[in-house]
Structures are given as C-alpha cells and as structure tokens.
Motif scaffolding. Structure first.
Motif, PDB file in Angstrom:
ATOM      1  N   LEU A   1       0.827  -1.203   0.000  1.00 53.80           N
ATOM      2  CA  LEU A   1       0.000   0.000   0.000  1.00 53.80           C
ATOM      3  C   LEU A   1       0.867   1.261   0.000  1.00 53.80           C
ATOM      4  O   LEU A   1       0.520   2.260  -0.642  1.00 53.80           O
ATOM      5  CB  LEU A   1      -0.928  -0.004   1.209  1.00 53.80           C
ATOM      6  N   ALA A   2       1.981   1.212   0.715  1.00 55.03           N
ATOM      7  CA  ALA A   2       2.888   2.366   0.704  1.00 55.03           C
ATOM      8  C   ALA A   2       3.468   2.584  -0.688  1.00 55.03           C
ATOM      9  O   ALA A   2       3.574   3.729  -1.155  1.00 55.03           O
ATOM     10  CB  ALA A   2       4.011   2.138   1.724  1.00 55.03           C
ATOM     11  N   VAL A   3       3.820   1.514  -1.379  1.00 55.07           N
ATOM     12  CA  VAL A   3       4.330   1.639  -2.743  1.00 55.07           C
ATOM     13  C   VAL A   3       3.242   2.172  -3.676  1.00 55.07           C
ATOM     14  O   VAL A   3       3.529   2.929  -4.612  1.00 55.07           O
ATOM     15  CB  VAL A   3       4.863   0.278  -3.234  1.00 55.07           C
ATOM     16  N   ALA A   4       1.987   1.797  -3.413  1.00 55.75           N
ATOM     17  CA  ALA A   4       0.884   2.262  -4.257  1.00 55.75           C
ATOM     18  C   ALA A   4       0.684   3.768  -4.163  1.00 55.75           C
ATOM     19  O   ALA A   4       0.022   4.360  -5.032  1.00 55.75           O
ATOM     20  CB  ALA A   4      -0.409   1.542  -3.870  1.00 55.75           C
ATOM     21  N   MET A   5       1.253   4.411  -3.152  1.00 51.58           N
ATOM     22  CA  MET A   5       1.143   5.859  -3.032  1.00 51.58           C
ATOM     23  C   MET A   5       2.134   6.604  -3.919  1.00 51.58           C
ATOM     24  O   MET A   5       1.984   7.808  -4.150  1.00 51.58           O
ATOM     25  CB  MET A   5       1.371   6.280  -1.575  1.00 51.58           C
ATOM     26  N   VAL A   6       3.146   5.891  -4.421  1.00 54.26           N
ATOM     27  CA  VAL A   6       4.192   6.552  -5.198  1.00 54.26           C
ATOM     28  C   VAL A   6       3.646   7.215  -6.460  1.00 54.26           C
ATOM     29  O   VAL A   6       4.009   8.368  -6.748  1.00 54.26           O
ATOM     30  CB  VAL A   6       5.310   5.544  -5.530  1.00 54.26           C
ATOM     31  N   PRO A   7       2.794   6.569  -7.273  1.00 51.93           N
ATOM     32  CA  PRO A   7       2.301   7.259  -8.479  1.00 51.93           C
ATOM     33  C   PRO A   7       1.579   8.568  -8.170  1.00 51.93           C
ATOM     34  O   PRO A   7       1.773   9.566  -8.870  1.00 51.93           O
ATOM     35  CB  PRO A   7       1.347   6.226  -9.104  1.00 51.93           C
ATOM     36  N   ILE A   8       0.768   8.576  -7.114  1.00 45.44           N
ATOM     37  CA  ILE A   8       0.056   9.806  -6.763  1.00 45.44           C
ATOM     38  C   ILE A   8       1.042  10.888  -6.345  1.00 45.44           C
ATOM     39  O   ILE A   8       0.903  12.063  -6.712  1.00 45.44           O
ATOM     40  CB  ILE A   8      -0.955   9.519  -5.641  1.00 45.44           C
TER      41      ILE A   8
END
Length: 412
Positions: A112-119
């Motif tokens: 989930l933390a990695v999923a924040m990178v694009p934003i």
C-alpha cells in the motif's frame, strides 16, 4: 508437513554427499513424492488472507476516492503531504505487523505504501511542472517523439516517469520485505515498458492486432521468468505463482485479440490446450490447467456455434468426446504416480524442470517480433477501412437530409 519434507531433503542431500546413493537416485526418490512441492507451494487461502485482501482493497478505494474528490481542494502541495502521511503510516504499521509475526499483513501494508508513489509523483510534477501533463497532438504520429519522449519530457513522459518511480520503489521494497506479491507488481510494470517500446517501434501505429502480438510476446517473457523463478526462488517463498498467473492472463488476452483476426489460429486451440495441460503437469501450476480448459471450451464453442451449427450429428460426436475425456481423466488418476515420476520433478534438487528450459519458452518472442510489422500494416488498413465506412455513412446521411422534402406548412 513442510518441515517434514525439508528434513527428507536434507537426508537425501546428506546421503548423496556421503556416497550412499547417487544424485540420480535422489532425484528419482523425489520424483515419486508429489507432496515435495509443499515446501514451495503457497499456503491455502484462508479467512485471514481474504480479510487482508479485502482490507487492502478497502484502503485503496477510500484513499483513491478521497484524493480524487479533494484534489482541487487540497492542491498539489496538500496531496503531496497526504501521500507522505499515508506512506509513513503504512510503513509504520507494516513494521509493527511483521515484528508481531504477521508477514502477509505486513507485506500488504508495504505494498500500500508503494501504491502511493504514483500519486506522489503526479502531485510533485504538478508543483514543479517538469513534465507536460497534457499529451501534444503532434506526439500521436511522430516516431521521434515516441522514441525520445522520456528525455524530452513530452508525449508519454509523465506516464513513463510515474512507472519508473513505482518500479524503483517496488524493487527497493522487495529487497527489504520478502513478499511474493511484489513479483506481480514488478512484472506488470515491466510489461508496460514492453508496450511503450512496441508503440515507439511502430511509430504510434499499435492497434488491436499489434497489441495482440505484444501480449503474445509478454506471455512468453513472463512464462520464462516464472520458470526461472520456480528454479531459483527460496524455499517457502512462491514468487513464481504470481508470474504464472500473469503469464496465463497475457496468453488468454493474446489469444482473445488474435483469434478474432486470424481465424486459422482457432484450429490451434486444441494443441495449445494440450501444451498448457502438459506444462501445468510439469510445473505443478493450476493456472495453466485453467487456461487449457478455457482454450478447449472456446474451441468447442466455436465448432458448435459456427462450423457445425446446422449438423445434427455434431452433438453426438461432442458427447462421445466428453465421455472420452472422462475416461482419460480416470486413467490419469489411476496412473498419477507413474505420470509424476515420468513427467514431473526430475532435477536433483527437487525443483520442477521443463525440456529446453527458458530458452524454449522464449521462442514465441521471436515469432511475435517478426509479426509486428505486418500487424501494424493490418491495423493501419483496418483503421482506414473504419474511417472510410464512417465517411460513407456521413455522406449517405447528408444526402438523405438534402433530398428530404420539407413538409408544407399547416393551415391555421
């Protein structure tokens, strides 16, 4: 149970090192024990895993909803601050969960933390304006811009930078946290660059047929990667499972896109299904069995709906074929031990092998690469034909409007 098989492996390895048995004899013993795969197979899906997945999906949905609905209100700086807060929260929770022994839940928190990178990258670019967010019209048919879009900051520059940043974050995370699901994320991002490269090579002319061949190439690459992962991954960590699932998805997508254009390929579905079944038996991977079943059912559906639609004998032949499949399945169940010993795991280390190895699995890449130029020409012809039909319909509608008589005015 897994510990028991690991003890058996150590005993066999010790026996080989002491000269009590040969490496070939150890491999034969391992081949007679299908349960040997228990050391590398994933745990069965239980309520806790389902709960973890549902929780992660809920968090992502709430996070995406909040940011999409409040982006203008927060502004790029506010979004960036929220992203940083989320990442710190996820990483802190992941560290605590993993310390308490909940490895799957901790891995999902890191994901989930990695999923924040694009934003975060999009918000940062909105602040700095390094890369144009809007794609210029000149990029659509310009080979130069498509090849050098990353360096020039045009065309797909922002998209590629977002993918590169996410890939870098995923690679860093997978080195710190041994979580197999990262294999799916990393492989999916690498496939995106494959599509970028194909689009650049074809000067933006990648259409439905060309995309089908790119998916064909992707299926070959990911299958070879899954095979290598099966051979080298640590015991108890099944990264290859997600690669096999992605390879099956790519193969199914490629077949769905290509069968509509190349009707002769439909006759290749039965042998392709047989290859999928054999590969599934060899690698002990259920996704390939499901793909083979899908191909086989698709072929039967095509025969019933198109080829033998008006043939009354075909249902009888189909029923006989189904009965033969049932009888063959019973024979396979009765001779499972012999088939596993003959076609299953044969390597000295007990891992699955495939004749020809990764090199043979990569041969479809060459076939797909050779088909791409012809596919681009076919896509261009289809596009011109579609535009011509639209123009013809527009002219017919205009002619009908011009010849339509104006009704006389009504008398009061």
């Amino acid at each position: 149970m897994a510990e028991m098989y690991e003890d058996d492996d150590r005993r066999l390895d010790a026996a080989v090192s002491l000269g009590i048995i040969s490496a070939e004899q150890a491999a034969a013993i391992r081949a007679l024990a299908p349960a040997r795969r228990a050391t590398t197979s994933p745990r069965p899906v239980d309520a806790s895993v389902i709960g973890y997945i549902l929780g992660a999906v809920t968090v992502l949905s709430a996070m995406g909803w909040f940011l999409a609905d409040r982006w203008d209100w927060l502004g790029a700086g506010g979004v960036l601050a929220v992203v940083g807060l989320y990442m710190a929260l996820f990483l802190g929770v992941a560290q605590r969960l993993r310390r308490e022994g909940f490895q799957t839940a901790g891995g999902l928190a890191v994901l989930l933390a990695v999923a924040m990178v694009p934003i975060g990258v999009v918000a940062l670019n909105e602040l700095t304006r390094w890369i144009a967010a809007d794609v210029p019209a000149s990029c659509r048919n310009s080979r130069f811009d498509l090849v050098f879009d990353f360096h020039l900051g045009r065309c797909r520059g922002l998209e590629i930078v977002v993918e590169l940043a996410t890939l870098a974050a995923a690679l860093v995370a997978v080195r710190r946290v041994r979580f197999p699901l990262f294999a799916l994320l990393i492989a999916g991002l690498l496939l995106r660059f494959l599509f970028h490269a194909a689009d650049a090579a074809l000067a933006g002319e990648l259409g439905a047929v060309g995309t089908g061949w790119v998916w064909w190439i992707a299926a070959s690459l990911v299958t070879a990667g899954a095979y290598v992962a099966d051979r080298v991954q640590p015991r108890g960590e099944d990264y290859a499972l997600w690669l096999h699932a992605l390879a099956v998805f790519a193969a199914a997508t490629a077949s769905a896109m290509l069968l509509g254009e190349y009707e002769v390929f439909r006759h290749l579905l039965p042998p392709a299904a047989l290859v999928a079944f054999l590969f599934s038996l060899r690698m002990r991977r259920m996704p390939w069995t499901l793909l083979g079943l899908g191909w086989f059912v698709a072929y039967l559906g095509w025969l019933a709906a198109d080829v033998f639609r008006d043939t009354p004998v075909f249902p009888i032949i189909l029923a006989a074929l189904g009965l033969a499949v049932i009888i063959g399945t019973v024979w396979i169940q009765r001779n499972a031990a012999m088939l596993v010993a003959r076609f299953g795991v044969i390597s000295p280390d007990g891992r699955p092998t495939f004749p020809g190895g990764a090199g043979l699995l990569l041969l479809p890449v060459l076939v797909g690469a050779l088909q791409l130029p012809a596919a681009a020409a076919l896509d261009a012809a289809n596009r011109r034909g579609m535009l011509a039909r639209v123009e013809t319909q527009r002219r017919q509608a205009a002619a009908a409007d011009s010849t339509r008589e104006t009704p006389p005015p009504r008398r009061p």
